[in-house]
Design an enzyme around this catalytic site. Sequence first.
Site, short mmCIF file in Angstrom:
data_model
loop_
_atom_site.label_atom_id
_atom_site.label_comp_id
_atom_site.label_asym_id
_atom_site.label_seq_id
_atom_site.Cartn_x
_atom_site.Cartn_y
_atom_site.Cartn_z
N GLY A 17 100.17 29.53 8.91
CA GLY A 17 99.67 29.66 10.54
C GLY A 17 98.23 29.14 10.93
O GLY A 17 97.88 28.33 11.63
N TYR A 139 114.68 37.54 -1.10
CA TYR A 139 114.04 36.31 -0.41
C TYR A 139 114.89 35.09 -0.53
O TYR A 139 114.91 34.34 0.44
CB TYR A 139 112.71 36.18 -1.00
CG TYR A 139 111.71 35.03 -0.34
CD1 TYR A 139 111.08 35.25 0.73
CD2 TYR A 139 111.83 33.78 -1.12
CE1 TYR A 139 110.25 34.28 1.13
CE2 TYR A 139 110.80 32.84 -0.51
CZ TYR A 139 110.09 32.90 0.62
OH TYR A 139 109.33 32.28 1.17
P1 NAP Z 1 101.86 34.91 5.33
O1 NAP Z 1 100.29 34.32 5.17
O2 NAP Z 1 102.01 36.22 4.69
O3 NAP Z 1 101.80 35.37 6.93
C1 NAP Z 1 103.24 35.84 7.27
C2 NAP Z 1 103.21 35.77 8.98
O4 NAP Z 1 104.49 36.34 9.27
C3 NAP Z 1 102.04 36.49 9.51
O5 NAP Z 1 101.45 35.68 10.44
C4 NAP Z 1 102.80 37.84 9.88
O6 NAP Z 1 102.10 38.28 11.14
C5 NAP Z 1 103.96 37.42 10.60
N1 NAP Z 1 105.06 38.41 10.28
C6 NAP Z 1 105.39 39.19 9.26
N2 NAP Z 1 106.37 40.01 10.06
C7 NAP Z 1 106.60 39.83 11.14
C8 NAP Z 1 107.11 40.39 12.34
N3 NAP Z 1 107.80 41.43 12.09
N4 NAP Z 1 107.00 40.03 13.43
C9 NAP Z 1 106.30 38.95 13.63
N5 NAP Z 1 105.56 38.36 12.86
C10 NAP Z 1 105.50 38.91 11.50
O7 NAP Z 1 102.89 33.88 5.01
P2 NAP Z 1 102.63 32.53 4.69
O8 NAP Z 1 102.29 32.14 3.33
O9 NAP Z 1 102.01 31.74 5.71
O10 NAP Z 1 104.10 31.80 5.18
C11 NAP Z 1 104.47 30.89 6.08
C12 NAP Z 1 106.01 30.40 5.71
O11 NAP Z 1 105.93 29.62 4.75
C13 NAP Z 1 107.09 31.60 5.40
O12 NAP Z 1 108.02 31.38 6.05
C14 NAP Z 1 107.15 31.27 3.93
O13 NAP Z 1 108.52 32.08 3.52
C15 NAP Z 1 106.92 30.10 3.54
N6 NAP Z 1 106.58 29.66 2.16
C16 NAP Z 1 105.43 30.14 1.90
C17 NAP Z 1 105.06 30.23 0.32
C18 NAP Z 1 103.64 30.46 -0.04
O14 NAP Z 1 103.39 29.90 -1.23
N7 NAP Z 1 102.93 31.22 0.76
C19 NAP Z 1 105.69 29.07 0.05
C20 NAP Z 1 106.86 28.64 0.15
C21 NAP Z 1 107.20 29.01 1.71
P3 NAP Z 1 100.84 39.47 10.88
O15 NAP Z 1 99.89 39.07 9.93
O16 NAP Z 1 100.19 39.41 12.41
O17 NAP Z 1 101.30 40.73 10.87
#
Ligand code: NAP
Length: 322
Positions: A17, A139
């Site tokens: 994000g 997941y």
């Molecule tokens: P992240 O840094 O862990 O961020 C997770 C986000 O989800 C945060 O903005 C959090 O908000 C929000 N969130 C969690 N629970 C919530 C709830 N109950 N209501 C509203 N918002 C909620 O994740 P990311 O790594 O940016 O991942 C983004 C997307 O990419 C996800 O769909 C993930 O599955 C996918 N993805 C990630 C990876 C990776 O390596 N990181 C790889 C492949 C795919 P707050 O922080 O404000 O609580």
Amino acid sequence: MGAEKVILVTGGTGLVGKAVEYVSKEESQPGERWVFVGSKDADLLSLESTKALFEREKPTHVLHLAAQVGGLFANMKLKVEFWRNNIIMQDNIFQACKDFKVEKLVSCLSTCVFPDKTTYPIDETMIHNGPPHSSNEGYAYAKRMVDMQNRLYKEQYGCNFTAVIPTNIFGPHDNYDLEDSHVIPGLIHKCYLAQQKGEPFTIMGSGKPLRQFIYSRDLARLMIWTLRSYPEADPIILSVDEADEVTIGDVAMAIVDAMNFTGAVEFDTSKADGQYKKTASNAKLRKYLPDFKFTPFKEAMRESVQWFVDNYSSGNVRGVKL
Ligand code: NAP
Ligand code: GDP
């Protein structure tokens, strides 16, 4: 001029994000309004709160990034929470996007969702071809349902919903928790502490597994392109080229270089390696964007390590307890 496009980004406070926010400022187009929300703005586990968010912002486009996300060790320990929280959040988002007639929804899968026993390279057609690796099945099964939901909503309601499938992501604003994070932020934090304390830098597992890593700002550019221009309902893998796959040992060494770490480097082979590899093909992406340039891995690593070092003491780095 046409009507305003309101692009709602859930998970707007997270790793991806924050990168989308950064890139959207560079690549903004007239008539677009970007809205970034985290869990404090709306709890997406609640349908009521999700609908209130849509009522308030009236999005025309949604990039659904919010999820329960974690590395191998968090996935092994919290399978129920990874399943439930992701299923509930995506179900609420799909329903709200349909009810509020959102023009386009882009959700996120991950290359972790593919079958464990497979041929390589993995491509977009193989998502449901067999069970995922047992370490992250909560997941993986929840995320696989995104693909099914996209098809059902299109078939029954004509919705324009699609998904991207990124590989392992890294960059500024990651979660640096020492146990529950993904490998790159976890190892950046561990290397930093080892440097401060004059202790060895310990990597979990053998260091031999292979991964494709994508820099969050490159991914953000590709996600914005997906939202604006990708025409298919079928998902698209967003990955670096197969030749850019690296071992976990290579990752550790890139962190050592970026941190100028001079101590001992050790591998704790009593810890899990997880899936050996998940080599994914980006042929579909290359068909659409043959000239897209990814940031070289070492340069992206240097920027990511520098961001961590610069922000370590700020009190605002996820997973850092001062
Ligand atoms: P992240 O840094 O862990 O961020 C997770 C986000 O989800 C945060 O903005 C959090 O908000 C929000 N969130 C969690 N629970 C919530 C709830 N109950 N209501 C509203 N918002 C909620 O994740 P990311 O790594 O940016 O991942 C983004 C997307 O990419 C996800 O769909 C993930 O599955 C996918 N993805 C990630 C990876 C990776 O390596 N990181 C790889 C492949 C795919 P707050 O922080 O404000 O609580
Ligand atoms: P994955 O790519 O979905 O498997 O998730 P991760 O980002 O958690 O990467 C897991 C791989 O990195 C496994 O081979 C682990 O053994 C290895 N690894 C080494 N050190 C660490 C660490 O400190 N944290 C994590 N999450 N993984 C580590």
